[in-house]
Design a protein around this motif. Structure first.
Motif, PDB file in Angstrom:
ATOM      1  N   ARG A 114       1.031  -1.143  -0.021  1.00 35.56           N
ATOM      2  CA  ARG A 114       0.053  -0.071  -0.067  1.00 35.56           C
ATOM      3  C   ARG A 114       0.724   1.310   0.022  1.00 35.56           C
ATOM      4  N   LEU A 215      -4.095  -6.625   3.941  1.00 39.20           N
ATOM      5  CA  LEU A 215      -4.224  -5.325   3.742  1.00 39.20           C
ATOM      6  C   LEU A 215      -5.482  -4.993   2.805  1.00 39.20           C
ATOM      7  N   GLN A 446       0.240  -2.683   9.716  1.00 32.49           N
ATOM      8  CA  GLN A 446       1.414  -3.401   9.154  1.00 32.49           C
ATOM      9  C   GLN A 446       2.809  -2.577   9.686  1.00 32.49           C
TER      10      GLN A 446
END
Length: 743
Positions: A114, A215, A446
């Motif tokens: 991301r 995610l 994360q």
């Protein structure tokens, strides 16, 4: 006297001009490895100021003085920048040697973590497809595009990465499609609407192979395909093409049913430009396809608008909206008439006119501060209508609202945090599925840690909650972890583990209808799918003389439980038909190898890319402990080779795809009694024709000038006869002529 004055004025003017003449910079640009001159290198020394090297690698910059910053740019080489100070009337010699770069390793992706990262630094396998591949291969359908990649297959709309999915009759998806990071699955069937993906304005497509639920949440059990749209640059760009094509005759002459040629056309355009601090992008596509199969034509249109504004008052702030809309009028191909003379004719019992349209409005806002933190808020409002004029009980309306906030923060030089939360509310109104509403809530975090300069580690956690019609499912925790170690300058080792989870779609739970002789039975009690994926891999870049490239090798293992598949059986109180059930326990292992090369020999530029994937997809349900049973609708082997060459104004592309036979399908299509009921003649046809196949596409092109290119595509050059899911004969040899423009 008059002549003397004229002469004096001329001499004075010349002296003034001479006093304004600056110095000269000249030199030669060569390859750092071979020492050979490089022609066509961009030499940029100011805004809208530049030149290129000639065939001997020489360049010349005149009338400059002071401190000059010069940038040398050339495809396939690292950009070099030099600064020189030059006085008036001075000549400076500046020779440059450019270092060839391995472009595949340097490519930047967003989807995997991301955030923007080089593909070589990731702990998971990621493939990149550039927009140039679409135009070079006359591709207008995202399904065709993905089917040209090893390890990926789309069976009649159902996407599978490394054998993670089979065929589920268009309901649900274990692969999550994204547009600029936002989910693009239908709220009712939970499937990918391939025809509405904006291929006309793409920068690249990023494919994550393996579980990505941490995610991206539900439906990323098997992987993610992110379609990233292009942004405007300082130079306005308009691209367009118009194409006309024709289907040839199939190899089996008994299948020819038409009297007039079957034609298809495509028209596409996109325009990107900046107006001060505002970027604008607009694109559109029109398609008509008479179809090579009877009762299987389609008309399609879509348009997108992309707006982005950069704030004058707050540094790093930008905001805007992406708006897209589309409509389609078609007849889906479901069952053939028979295998002998009607394999390319749809049974009139299943032929149904379909009209669909959608609109999507996606506002966003982003704030980046000091390259140490970034905040992103994205929202997607999506509305879709499906209409079947001759079967109105299957009409449906679906709306969804998805929102997501994401934070990226560099806590320390060696530690980054990515965190966020999302919600997805959907509402479906349909006689086909019933009326339902659902809510999905999730939070994720994360960490990426870099304990050593060449070592990266990631670890993430997601908590996800889903409710349907006010009934809540359990709170689901999902984990992932990964490592990437740069063992040498162009050697990267990786390892990863990720869990996956997928809630069943509304269609899998509640679909109830009859299509010809096929009855679909609902199953409200179906359970969610779950599993995990692990992988080790190595990415190696290399420079061999004039050849630059990279190779990637991976070994992977997937284990999934409660996989949802449609099974044909007799169900109490419902009768005989297909129903989605949790019956498969899947274990898939395999290996994948990919490579990319590029080189230049005199005036000829050649690039090659290819790969091979092997999977062993086994059903390990308790019913089959004593025997080997393969998962349905999977192939063991798939391979690809793509070669593209340029010489002067001529291009030539060659695309070769290889796939082995399908290992297993539903018994209902193999048993003579039931097979004749659904697909007359299929059982015998399958026994004789379920084989591996090779298809070859050839695309020559001619660059008329700097703006226009004329190209011709001959697809399935050998006229190979092959099938996707049962009864779905794929296109025979076909031809198309395309005129492309770039302004």
């Amino acid at each position: 006297m008059r002549y003397y004055l004229t002469a004096i004025l001329l001499l004075f003017s010349c002296s003034l001009i001479a006093s304004d003449i600056g110095g000269t910079i000249k030199g030669k640009v060569i390859d750092n490895n071979s020492g050979e001159p490089l022609s066509g290198v961009y030499v940029i020394y100011g805004k809208n100021l530049g030149t290129t090297t000639d065939e001997d690698g020489n360049y010349l910059i005149g009338d400059v003085s002071g401190r000059i910053k010069i940038t040398f740019q050339f495809i396939g080489y690292k950009t070099a920048t030099k600064e020189v100070t030059i006085d008036e009337d001075e000549t400076v010699n500046l020779d440059i040697s450019l270092e060839m770069r391995i472009s595949e390793i340097d490519q930047v992706v967003i989807s995997a973590n991301r955030i923007e990262q080089k593909i070589a630094n990731l702990s998971v396998s990621v493939d990149i497809i550039n927009k140039s591949f679409l135009s070079a291969n006359h591709i207008t359908d995202a399904q065709e595009l993905l089917n040209k990649n090893p390890g990926i297959e789309v069976l009649d709309g159902q996407a599978s990465i490394r054998g993670g999915s089979g065929y589920a009759y268009g309901a649900g998806s274990r692969v999550l499609a994204l547009i600029d990071g936002l989910p693009f699955l239908s709220a009712d069937a939970g499937n990918i609407k391939w025809q509405f993906l904006p291929l006309e304005n793409l920068s690249q497509i990023e494919i994550i192979k393996g579980a990505s639920s941490v995610l991206y949440g539900s439906s990323a059990l098997n992987g993610v395909i992110n379609f990233r749209t292009a942004d405007a640059t300082n130079t306005p760009v308009t691209q367009s093409y118009i194409e006309i094509g024709i289907f040839g005759r199939p190899k089996n002459k008994d299948w020819i049913w038409w009297d007039t040629p079957r034609i298809f056309t495509n028209t596409s355009f996109s325009h990107l430009r900046k107006f001060g601090k505002t970027d604008i992008g607009i694109s559109g596509h029109l398609m008509t396809d008479e179809g090579y199969r009877r009762l299987n034509g389609e008309n399609l249109g879509r348009v997108t608008l992309k707006l982005k504004h950069f704030s004058n008052k707050i540094e790093g702030l930008n905001y805007g909206a992406n708006i897209s809309s589309g409509m389609t009028h078609k007849t889906d191909f479901i069952l053939w008439e028979n295998a002998v003379t009607g394999a390319l004719k749809q049974s009139e019992l299943t032929a149904a006119e379909f009209r669909g349209n959608f609109i999507s409005v996606n506002p966003f806002i982003s704030l980046r501060k000091n390259d140490r933190q970034r905040h992103d808020l994205k929202i997607r409002f999506h509305s879709a209508r499906n209409r079947l004029p001759e079967n109105k009980e299957n009409n449906s309306d679906a709306v969804s609202v998805y929102s997501e906030y994401q934070l990226w923060y560099r806590l320390f030089e060696f530690l980054d945090l990515t965190a966020g939360f999302s919600e997805n509310y959907s509402k479906v109104k349909s006689n086909f599925f019933g009326d339902h509403y659902g809510l999905n809530l999730a939070g994720f975090t994360q960490f990426e840690i870099r304990p050593l300069s060449r070592l990266k580690a990631v670890a993430g956690l997601r908590l996800e909650h889903f409710s349907l019609d006010g009934i809540s499912d359990k709170l689901v925790p999902i984990l992932r972890a990964g490592l990437n170690w740069q063992a040498a300058d162009y050697t990267f080792l990786r390892a990863s583990f990720g869990q996956g989870y997928r809630f069943p779609s509304i269609a899998e739970k509640f679909a109830s209808t009859t299509l010809g002789s096929i009855k679909i039975i609902p199953n409200p009690d179906i359970l969610a799918e779950e599993g995990w994926n692990t992988e080790i891999g190595v990415k190696q870049g290399f420079l061999l003389g004039k050849i630059a490239g990279q190779a990637d090798l991976s070994l992977f293992l997937m284990q999934n439980s409660n996989l949802i598949e449609f099974y044909f059986a007799s169900y109490p109180d419902e009768g005989i038909g297909f129903r989605a059930d949790n019956m498969e326990e899947a274990r898939i292992y395999g290996t994948e190898f990919e490579f990319a090369l590029e080189s230049q020999f005199n005036e000829i530029t050649i690039s090659a890319a290819g790969g091979y994937a092997y999977i062993h997809p086994r059903d390990v349900s308790t019913n089959y402990q004593d025997s080997l049973v393969y998962l349905k609708y999977r192939r063991k082997h798939s391979g690809k080779l793509y070669i593209n060459s340029h010489w002067k104004k001529f291009d030539l592309g060659l695309n070769i795809n290889i796939r082995s036979k399908i290992l297993n399908i539903d018994d209902v299509f193999l048993r003579p009694v039931t097979s004749e009921q659904f697909l007359p003649g299929f059982s015998d046809y399958w026994q004789n024709n379920n084989k591996g196949y090779i298809t070859i596409d050839a695309i020559p092109g001619y660059r008329i000038n700097d703006r226009f290119t004329l190209s011709f595509a001959a697809k399935n050059l050998t006229n190979t006869e092959y099938m996707g899911r049962p009864g779905d004969i794929q296109p025979q040899r076909n031809f198309s002529l395309r005129l492309s423009g770039k302004f």
